[in-house]
Design a protein around this motif. Structure first.
Motif, short mmCIF file in Angstrom:
data_model
loop_
_atom_site.label_atom_id
_atom_site.label_comp_id
_atom_site.label_asym_id
_atom_site.label_seq_id
_atom_site.Cartn_x
_atom_site.Cartn_y
_atom_site.Cartn_z
N ASN A 135 31.33 84.42 -43.97
CA ASN A 135 32.65 84.28 -44.60
C ASN A 135 33.27 82.95 -44.19
O ASN A 135 32.80 82.31 -43.24
CB ASN A 135 33.57 85.45 -44.21
CG ASN A 135 33.64 85.61 -42.71
OD1 ASN A 135 34.11 84.72 -42.00
ND2 ASN A 135 33.12 86.70 -42.19
N THR A 136 34.32 82.55 -44.88
CA THR A 136 34.91 81.23 -44.57
C THR A 136 35.64 81.27 -43.23
O THR A 136 35.76 80.24 -42.56
CB THR A 136 35.90 80.76 -45.66
OG1 THR A 136 37.06 81.59 -45.65
CG2 THR A 136 35.28 80.76 -47.03
N HIS A 137 36.14 82.45 -42.85
CA HIS A 137 36.88 82.53 -41.59
C HIS A 137 36.02 82.09 -40.41
O HIS A 137 36.48 81.35 -39.53
CB HIS A 137 37.41 83.96 -41.39
CG HIS A 137 38.23 84.10 -40.15
ND1 HIS A 137 37.85 84.86 -39.09
CD2 HIS A 137 39.41 83.53 -39.80
CE1 HIS A 137 38.76 84.77 -38.13
NE2 HIS A 137 39.72 83.96 -38.55
N PHE A 149 44.84 80.32 -48.44
CA PHE A 149 44.42 81.72 -48.41
C PHE A 149 44.53 82.29 -46.99
O PHE A 149 44.50 81.56 -46.01
CB PHE A 149 42.98 81.86 -48.94
CG PHE A 149 42.57 83.28 -49.09
CD1 PHE A 149 43.15 84.08 -50.06
CD2 PHE A 149 41.64 83.85 -48.24
CE1 PHE A 149 42.81 85.42 -50.18
CE2 PHE A 149 41.27 85.18 -48.36
CZ PHE A 149 41.87 85.97 -49.33
N SER A 179 42.64 83.72 -44.88
CA SER A 179 41.63 83.45 -43.84
C SER A 179 42.10 82.33 -42.92
O SER A 179 41.89 82.38 -41.71
CB SER A 179 40.30 83.02 -44.46
OG SER A 179 39.85 83.98 -45.34
N PHE A 212 44.85 79.42 -54.58
CA PHE A 212 44.56 80.81 -54.97
C PHE A 212 45.74 81.49 -55.64
O PHE A 212 45.57 82.50 -56.33
CB PHE A 212 44.11 81.62 -53.74
CG PHE A 212 45.24 82.15 -52.90
CD1 PHE A 212 45.94 81.32 -52.04
CD2 PHE A 212 45.61 83.49 -52.97
CE1 PHE A 212 46.98 81.81 -51.28
CE2 PHE A 212 46.65 83.99 -52.20
CZ PHE A 212 47.34 83.14 -51.35
N ASP A 246 39.34 73.63 -48.81
CA ASP A 246 38.89 74.98 -49.16
C ASP A 246 38.54 75.00 -50.64
O ASP A 246 39.43 75.03 -51.51
CB ASP A 246 40.00 75.99 -48.83
CG ASP A 246 39.60 77.42 -49.13
OD1 ASP A 246 38.60 77.62 -49.88
OD2 ASP A 246 40.26 78.35 -48.63
N TYR A 251 36.86 77.33 -52.32
CA TYR A 251 36.38 78.62 -52.83
C TYR A 251 36.71 78.80 -54.31
O TYR A 251 35.95 79.39 -55.06
CB TYR A 251 36.95 79.79 -52.01
CG TYR A 251 35.91 80.86 -51.73
CD1 TYR A 251 35.03 81.29 -52.72
CD2 TYR A 251 35.78 81.43 -50.47
CE1 TYR A 251 34.06 82.26 -52.47
CE2 TYR A 251 34.82 82.40 -50.21
CZ TYR A 251 33.97 82.81 -51.22
OH TYR A 251 33.02 83.76 -50.97
N HIS A 252 37.85 78.27 -54.75
CA HIS A 252 38.20 78.42 -56.17
C HIS A 252 37.80 77.21 -57.02
O HIS A 252 38.16 77.14 -58.18
CB HIS A 252 39.71 78.67 -56.32
CG HIS A 252 40.08 80.10 -56.12
ND1 HIS A 252 39.79 81.09 -57.02
CD2 HIS A 252 40.70 80.72 -55.08
CE1 HIS A 252 40.23 82.25 -56.57
NE2 HIS A 252 40.77 82.06 -55.39
N LYS A 292 32.84 84.23 -55.49
CA LYS A 292 33.61 83.99 -56.72
C LYS A 292 32.72 83.37 -57.79
O LYS A 292 31.82 83.99 -58.31
CB LYS A 292 34.83 83.14 -56.41
CG LYS A 292 35.76 83.81 -55.41
CD LYS A 292 36.95 82.95 -55.10
CE LYS A 292 37.75 83.55 -53.97
NZ LYS A 292 38.33 84.87 -54.30
N CYS A 307 28.83 82.16 -47.29
CA CYS A 307 29.75 81.02 -47.40
C CYS A 307 29.07 79.80 -46.79
O CYS A 307 28.09 79.92 -46.07
CB CYS A 307 31.05 81.33 -46.68
SG CYS A 307 31.96 82.61 -47.56
C1 LIG Z 1 40.98 80.05 -51.39
C2 LIG Z 1 40.18 81.11 -50.70
N1 LIG Z 1 39.52 80.80 -49.57
C3 LIG Z 1 38.78 81.73 -48.92
C4 LIG Z 1 38.66 83.02 -49.41
C5 LIG Z 1 37.80 84.04 -48.69
O1 LIG Z 1 37.82 83.92 -47.35
P1 LIG Z 1 36.82 84.74 -46.38
O2 LIG Z 1 35.44 84.32 -46.73
O3 LIG Z 1 37.25 84.30 -45.03
O4 LIG Z 1 37.05 86.19 -46.64
C6 LIG Z 1 39.33 83.38 -50.56
C7 LIG Z 1 39.18 84.78 -51.04
O5 LIG Z 1 39.71 85.26 -51.94
C8 LIG Z 1 40.12 82.41 -51.22
O6 LIG Z 1 40.79 82.71 -52.33
#
Ligand SMILES: Cc1ncc(COP(=O)(O)O)c(C=O)c1O
Length: 383
Positions: free
Chosen positions: A82-84, A110, A112, A162, A188, A190-191, A215, A224
């Motif tokens: 995960n990103t965390h 987000f 995290s 997000f 970040d 992710y999106h 996603k 991740c």
């Molecule tokens: C912008 C963004 N970063 C990270 C994440 C996910 O984080 P993690 O992998 O820590 O659950 C999300 C999840 O919806 C997100 O929208």
């Protein structure tokens, strides 16, 4: 056109209009075979499976990701579930022994990241400067002006936010300024990864780009990644797993070494079936020459079509007046409608679900997401 890749998910959702691609994207059928492939590998090789994973699959996925982001050194990509996990290790590379760590970020990150730095701030371990994302039109200029004060150890910002779908513009200029000011820059993505076209060529050694499989990479949770800049003077993370240095594991002396590539930010054992799924999707898209330009173009068509349908139904609550926008020609793959009221927003998500339309919400924002498994046959007439 692309629906053929998603036959299982589409069949099982045939009674629904699924507009949550920005959250749980449908998985292409090839991901099922990938899980079985992983299972078969374990059953045939058991412990010896790790050599296939590390010498074949990880490099293959690194290469495919690097090509999509225009990175020259695939080996500078490391993985985590995960990103965390990646954020913790990145934060742990800051010099907490000096006065106080100063972090620059936005009000739309987000959880995290947001939760973690709020805790660090609560314990007075960092100082935080939070820049409001609104007004969107000059967000990057405001970030750059703040960076130029030269006070920050880390800038952490989303590439696509997000809670709005707004794209952070001028990332190259931001990255250059951050480097000039000795500020680490984490983006970040992710999106943005596999949604909007991304070219990190000029800033690959100035940015930690973080994203994942859940996603738009369409491969589910669990894989991740972070791209790691190559700079001799970068500090190593002090939260570090044993995957960060395979070479010296059995060294008799106590010296701690780190891998010379992106793996110096690695943790430890994870379930690589997620990486197998990700590889299957990337391979599918590579084989069909489906680029982010193509994906983005298709989604933009869907989005335009959606707004036309929305206008037709002239709904008193769900309408374009609530749409958060700055530049719809350069926007993320979901539309965010601000209801200004959490309860109203949740009621609308419920109402849509009762009408077999799946969306989601974040606070008072309702999100309608778009993806390759949809076609233009949207039907909003029942709402
Ligand atoms: C912008 C963004 N970063 C990270 C994440 C996910 O984080 P993690 O992998 O820590 O659950 C999300 C999840 O919806 C997100 O929208």
């Amino acid at each position: 056109m692309y629906q053929k890749f998603y036959s299982a998910f589409l069949k099982n959702h045939s009674h629904l209009q699924h507009y949550a691609a920005h959250s749980h994207h449908f998985w292409p059928d090839v991901t099922k075979q990938a899980v079985l492939e992983y299972w078969d590998l374990a059953s045939v090789c058991s412990d010896r499976k790790w050599s296939t994973i590390f010498t074949e699959k990880v490099p293959e996925v690194q290469k495919r990701i690097a090509a999509r982001l225009s990175l020259h050194k695939p080996e500078n990509i490391c993985f985590a579930p995960n990103t965390h996990d990646l954020i913790i290790r990145l934060l742990s590379s800051l010099d907490f022994k000096k006065n106080k760590i100063r972090i620059l970020t936005t009000d739309s990150e987000f959880h995290s990241f947001k939760r973690q730095i709020s805790i660090l701030q609560h314990h007075k371990m960092i100082e935080l400067k939070i820049i409001p994302t609104k007004p969107y039109h000059n967000l990057s200029e405001r970030i750059i002006t703040e960076l130029e004060k030269g006070q920050y150890d880390l800038l952490f910002a989303s590439h696509v936010f997000f809670n709005s779908g707004i794209v952070l513009e001028n990332i190259e200029e931001i990255a250059h300024t951050a480097e000039e000011q000795n500020t680490l820059f984490a983006l970040d993505g992710y999106h943005s990864f596999m949604a909007i076209p991304i070219d990190l060529d000029h800033i690959q050694n100035k940015v930690f780009f973080i994203a994942g499989s859940y996603k738009y990479a369409q491969a589910g949770e669990g894989c991740c990644f972070m791209t790691v800049p190559e700079q001799a003077d970068l500090r190593n993370p002090i939260i570090s797993g044993w995957f960060a240095d395979f070479e010296n594991l059995d060294s008799p002396d106590q010296t701690i070494f780190y891998s010379q590539n992106g793996y110096r930010f690695a943790g430890s054992t994870m379930d690589y079936s997620a990486l197998y799924k990700l590889n299957a999707v990337l391979k599918l898209f590579d084989e069909h020459h489906i680029s982010e330009i193509e994906i983005h173009g298709y989604v933009q068509k869907l989005q335009k079509n959606f707004l036309q349908e929305l206008e037709k139904i002239n709904h008193p609550e769900l309408n374009e007046k609530k749409l958060i926008c700055h530049d719809l020609s350069y926007h993320g793959h979901f539309y965010a409608f601000d209801f200004k009221d959490i309860h109203l927003c949740r009621k609308m998500v419920e109402h849509l679900e009762n009408n077999n339309i799946i969306t989601d919400s974040r606070g008072s924002i309702l999100r309608f997401g778009f993806g390759l498994y949809q076609n233009e046959k949207i039907n909003l007439s029942e709402i």
